[in-house]
Design a protein around this motif. Structure first.
Motif, PDB file in Angstrom:
ATOM      1  N   LYS A 298       0.996  -1.274  -0.074  1.00 41.46           N
ATOM      2  CA  LYS A 298      -0.023   0.024  -0.046  1.00 41.46           C
ATOM      3  C   LYS A 298       0.914   1.257  -0.007  1.00 41.46           C
ATOM      4  CE  LYS A 298      -3.675  -2.257   2.507  1.00 41.46           C
ATOM      5  NZ  LYS A 298      -4.381  -2.442   3.851  1.00 41.46           N
ATOM      6  N   ILE A 299       2.153   1.421   0.774  1.00 40.03           N
ATOM      7  CA  ILE A 299       2.866   2.445   0.905  1.00 40.03           C
ATOM      8  C   ILE A 299       3.344   2.700  -0.429  1.00 40.03           C
ATOM      9  CG2 ILE A 299       5.474   3.065   1.585  1.00 40.03           C
ATOM     10  CD1 ILE A 299       4.548   1.923   4.312  1.00 40.03           C
ATOM     11  N   ASN A 300       3.774   1.599  -1.460  1.00 36.71           N
ATOM     12  CA  ASN A 300       4.391   1.697  -2.640  1.00 36.71           C
ATOM     13  C   ASN A 300       3.341   2.425  -3.460  1.00 36.71           C
ATOM     14  OD1 ASN A 300       6.882   0.649  -2.149  1.00 36.71           O
ATOM     15  ND2 ASN A 300       6.347  -1.287  -2.817  1.00 36.71           N
ATOM     16  N   LYS A 301       2.378   2.152  -3.467  1.00 41.08           N
ATOM     17  CA  LYS A 301       1.132   2.731  -4.402  1.00 41.08           C
ATOM     18  C   LYS A 301       0.901   4.320  -3.985  1.00 41.08           C
ATOM     19  CE  LYS A 301      -1.615  -1.369  -5.116  1.00 41.08           C
ATOM     20  NZ  LYS A 301      -2.696  -2.270  -4.699  1.00 41.08           N
ATOM     21  N   ALA A 302       1.015   4.493  -2.566  1.00 41.97           N
ATOM     22  CA  ALA A 302       0.848   5.745  -1.927  1.00 41.97           C
ATOM     23  C   ALA A 302       2.112   6.798  -2.571  1.00 41.97           C
ATOM     24  CB  ALA A 302       0.497   5.973  -0.446  1.00 41.97           C
ATOM     25  N   ARG A 303       3.222   6.011  -2.431  1.00 36.57           N
ATOM     26  CA  ARG A 303       4.533   7.011  -2.663  1.00 36.57           C
ATOM     27  C   ARG A 303       4.533   7.332  -4.336  1.00 36.57           C
ATOM     28  NH1 ARG A 303       9.580   3.957  -0.340  1.00 36.57           N
ATOM     29  NH2 ARG A 303      10.892   5.785  -0.566  1.00 36.57           N
ATOM     30  N   ILE A 304       3.980   6.432  -5.111  1.00 37.59           N
ATOM     31  CA  ILE A 304       3.814   6.724  -6.583  1.00 37.59           C
ATOM     32  C   ILE A 304       2.882   7.996  -6.917  1.00 37.59           C
ATOM     33  CG2 ILE A 304       2.979   5.664  -8.576  1.00 37.59           C
ATOM     34  CD1 ILE A 304       4.119   2.793  -7.722  1.00 37.59           C
ATOM     35  N   GLU A 305       1.931   7.816  -6.126  1.00 39.53           N
ATOM     36  CA  GLU A 305       0.766   8.816  -6.240  1.00 39.53           C
ATOM     37  C   GLU A 305       1.270  10.218  -5.584  1.00 39.53           C
ATOM     38  OE1 GLU A 305      -2.883   7.332  -5.181  1.00 39.53           O
ATOM     39  OE2 GLU A 305      -2.524   5.487  -6.370  1.00 39.53           O
ATOM     40  N   HIS A 309       1.731  12.247   3.023  1.00 41.98           N
ATOM     41  CA  HIS A 309       1.170  12.271   4.712  1.00 41.98           C
ATOM     42  C   HIS A 309       0.389  10.752   4.864  1.00 41.98           C
ATOM     43  CE1 HIS A 309       2.081  16.209   5.824  1.00 41.98           C
ATOM     44  NE2 HIS A 309       1.990  16.575   4.673  1.00 41.98           N
ATOM     45  N   GLU A 310      -0.170  10.324   3.735  1.00 43.76           N
ATOM     46  CA  GLU A 310      -0.717   8.956   4.023  1.00 43.76           C
ATOM     47  C   GLU A 310       0.365   7.706   4.177  1.00 43.76           C
ATOM     48  OE1 GLU A 310      -3.879   6.333   4.129  1.00 43.76           O
ATOM     49  OE2 GLU A 310      -4.196   8.479   4.055  1.00 43.76           O
ATOM     50  N   VAL A 311       1.486   7.802   3.487  1.00 41.78           N
ATOM     51  CA  VAL A 311       2.637   6.920   3.954  1.00 41.78           C
ATOM     52  C   VAL A 311       2.837   7.055   5.224  1.00 41.78           C
ATOM     53  CG1 VAL A 311       4.993   6.675   3.402  1.00 41.78           C
ATOM     54  CG2 VAL A 311       3.339   7.101   1.171  1.00 41.78           C
ATOM     55  N   VAL A 312       3.112   8.263   5.577  1.00 40.76           N
ATOM     56  CA  VAL A 312       3.594   8.667   7.330  1.00 40.76           C
ATOM     57  C   VAL A 312       2.553   7.907   8.109  1.00 40.76           C
ATOM     58  CG1 VAL A 312       4.028   9.998   8.984  1.00 40.76           C
ATOM     59  CG2 VAL A 312       5.074  10.605   6.688  1.00 40.76           C
ATOM     60  N   LYS A 313       1.305   8.037   7.806  1.00 38.85           N
ATOM     61  CA  LYS A 313       0.293   7.354   8.722  1.00 38.85           C
ATOM     62  C   LYS A 313       0.379   5.846   8.675  1.00 38.85           C
ATOM     63  CE  LYS A 313      -4.907   7.191   8.979  1.00 38.85           C
ATOM     64  NZ  LYS A 313      -6.247   7.593   8.155  1.00 38.85           N
ATOM     65  N   TYR A 332      11.416  -6.452   8.188  1.00 40.57           N
ATOM     66  CA  TYR A 332      10.068  -5.747   7.973  1.00 40.57           C
ATOM     67  C   TYR A 332      10.030  -4.491   8.806  1.00 40.57           C
ATOM     68  CZ  TYR A 332       8.977 -10.016   5.490  1.00 40.57           C
ATOM     69  OH  TYR A 332       9.080 -11.049   4.438  1.00 40.57           O
ATOM     70  N   LEU A 333      10.555  -4.520  10.088  1.00 37.48           N
ATOM     71  CA  LEU A 333      10.612  -3.371  10.799  1.00 37.48           C
ATOM     72  C   LEU A 333      11.630  -2.460  10.275  1.00 37.48           C
ATOM     73  CD1 LEU A 333       9.917  -2.066  13.681  1.00 37.48           C
ATOM     74  CD2 LEU A 333      12.056  -2.886  14.556  1.00 37.48           C
ATOM     75  N   LEU A 334      12.737  -2.848   9.858  1.00 36.43           N
ATOM     76  CA  LEU A 334      13.611  -1.827   9.294  1.00 36.43           C
ATOM     77  C   LEU A 334      13.384  -1.075   7.934  1.00 36.43           C
ATOM     78  CD1 LEU A 334      17.085  -3.916   9.934  1.00 36.43           C
ATOM     79  CD2 LEU A 334      16.141  -2.025  11.087  1.00 36.43           C
ATOM     80  N   ARG A 335      12.469  -2.157   7.010  1.00 39.46           N
ATOM     81  CA  ARG A 335      11.888  -1.413   5.653  1.00 39.46           C
ATOM     82  C   ARG A 335      10.978  -0.250   6.302  1.00 39.46           C
ATOM     83  NH1 ARG A 335      11.353  -7.325   3.240  1.00 39.46           N
ATOM     84  NH2 ARG A 335      13.622  -7.442   2.603  1.00 39.46           N
ATOM     85  N   ILE A 336      10.180  -0.326   7.296  1.00 40.87           N
ATOM     86  CA  ILE A 336       9.257   0.613   7.657  1.00 40.87           C
ATOM     87  C   ILE A 336      10.113   1.635   8.174  1.00 40.87           C
ATOM     88  CG2 ILE A 336       7.251   1.042   9.126  1.00 40.87           C
ATOM     89  CD1 ILE A 336       6.216  -0.615   6.918  1.00 40.87           C
TER      90      ILE A 336
END
Length: 473
Positions: A298-305, A309-313, A332-336
């Motif tokens: 979901k983060i990848n899609k939001a970053r493309i767009e 602020h949605e990514v941070v949330k 997985y923790l390190l990636r976030i």
């Protein structure tokens, strides 16, 4: 090339070994590209000779396609661009990067023959193409590339057989090296470097490769003795051994049997969970890992767009679920943490970004080779974030750590190392001021920020640091 020699082993085929001793940071060899092109998406913003990203470039007056920094770069390019220029004019448009690179390789063969070029340990003919290992989809792409090439290739140029054209596209597919911009932050093109192609993979290598001033440099990461095999990592180490092996098999058609994969070294750290009385159940860990994977998509899609602020949330929500369950080195923790710190820095929320960046770097230091280039870049970003947050002691310390790593991985002449040296000197001066009078330091900082807007961090992208070899998506 006296410093290295080609050898053949049963398990890996050809490789390179050292002829003399090298220490960390030594350049084993520097190699210009046999042929190289700018990515299709960047042809108007990156110089086609030196691969520097520039605001204003001079366009070739004939084909209207190639762009250069200045007349010097344009003149230097003419030998390689002459045939291309004429073909683009006749074709009506420039073909894709793969077709352009194949054409440049074959025009060079037309000029010089297919034997050993000056300074090359191996010819284009002898490079592996792995066409026999291609799956159905890859074979379709190869067929389409060959057809597009034949449409573009001028009838007056030397004609090559279908098998040889397929060989060249196969070589590009599995040996194309990613070229980065002048600061090493963005992948901007792809090239073929025959000597580099002879260096085998190891997940914990003794060498690294950096594109610097128009050439690739093979640099030692640790002490190398005469007779030692030279190795680089084709993939990022920040994956468990099974995933790295799958990636290497899919992209490069071999089974990795390096010590770190065989013994699954560091896999326990990358999959770490909380220990002690609060140790979570296997089911809870499975749920949190799946939630992390879903969130990353979901983060990848939001970053493309550009919905930062949605990514941070989403990062904050994911961290709330991860923190009671996953260990500090869990990938997985390190990636976030990495995404959160990068996006928050861009949004100039530096204090929260610095906290996440510190935790990310602490995890990376336990996983990566101490002289890993990606580790160095991550530590540098964390240092800059702390500096912007006004945390001058931690910021200076991280910038010094990053500088020590990049001196080995990039060398003192690389633009990013030079930038870092300027930052190191500046933060050292600010740290002295802070230690002498903390109150005055913050007052002066506050006044400086009012008069001069803090530099905006680069817009986050989905692209990680440029990988070693370029694979067509």
């Amino acid at each position: 090339m006296e410093s290295v020699e080609v050898f053949t082993s049963e398990g890996k085929g050809r490789g390179l070994k050292a002829q003399k001793e090298f220490l960390p940071g030594d350049v084993i060899f520097a190699e210009p590209a046999y042929a190289a092109v700018v990515f299709d998406s960047l042809t108007h913003v990156v110089c086609h000779t030196c691969f520097k990203r520039q605001e204003r470039l001079h366009r070739c007056g004939q084909c209207k396609f190639a762009h250069y920094c200045d007349r010097t770069c344009q003149r230097a390019a003419w030998l390689n661009h002459k045939n291309e220029c004429s073909a683009i004019k006749k074709h009506g448009k420039a073909p894709t990067e793969n077709i352009r690179l194949a054409a440049r390789i074959m025009w060079k063969i037309e000029r010089e023959g297919s034997g050993l070029s000056e300074g090359c340990l191996v010819s284009i003919d002898d490079l592996q193409n792995h066409v026999d290992n291609f799956g159905e989809e890859e074979k379709k792409e190869l067929h389409a590339d060959v057809q597009s090439f034949l449409e573009f290739w001028p009838p007056q140029s030397q004609q090559f057989g279908m098998q040889y054209i397929s060989h060249v596209f196969g070589v590009i597919s599995c040996n194309g090296f990613t070229l980065s911009d002048q600061r090493g932050l963005q992948a901007v093109g792809v090239g073929i470097f025959p000597n580099l192609c002879q260096v085998n993979h190891d997940c914990w290598p003794n060498c690294t490769v950096i594109f610097n001033n128009g050439k690739i440099e093979l640099r030692a990461l640790s002490k190398i003795s005469p007779g030692d095999e030279l190795s680089v990592s084709y993939v990022d180490f920040l994956n468990v051994s099974e995933e790295r092996q799958k990636q290497l098999k899919k992209q490069y058609y071999f089974d990795c049997s390096c010590e770190h994969c065989k013994k699954q070294i560091k896999d326990d750290l990358m999959l770490a969970v909380k220990q002690g009385e609060s140790k979570p159940s296997a089911e809870t860990v499975k749920e949190v890992v799946q939630f992390s994977k879903d969130t990353l998509e979901k983060i990848n899609k939001a970053r493309i767009e550009g919905l930062y602020h949605e990514v941070v949330k989403m990062c904050r929500e994911c961290l709330k679920k991860q923190e009671p369950v996953l260990g500090d080195t869990n990938i997985y923790l390190l990636r976030i943490l990495s995404i959160a710190s990068e996006v928050l820095s861009y949004l100039q929320m530096f204090e929260e970004a610095a906290d996440y960046a510190k935790r990310m770097v602490d995890g990376y230091m336990k996983i990566y080779h101490p002289n890993n280039a990606q580790l160095g870049m991550a530590v540098m970003r964390a240092g800059v974030t702390h500096w912007h947050a006004g945390l001058i002691e931690a910021g200076h310390g991280l910038i010094c750590k990053a500088y020590a790593i990049l001196l080995i991985t990039h060398g003192p002449s690389h633009p990013i190392t030079k930038d870092l040296e300027v930052m190191r000197v500046q933060t050292e001066m600010e740290l002295r001021m802070f230690q002498q009078n903390e109150f005055m330091y913050y007052k002066m900082r506050e006044a400086a920020l009012k008069n001069q807007k803090i530099q905006v961090m680069p817009e986050p992208s989905n692209e990680t640091s440029p990988g070693l070899f370029h694979k067509k998506e």
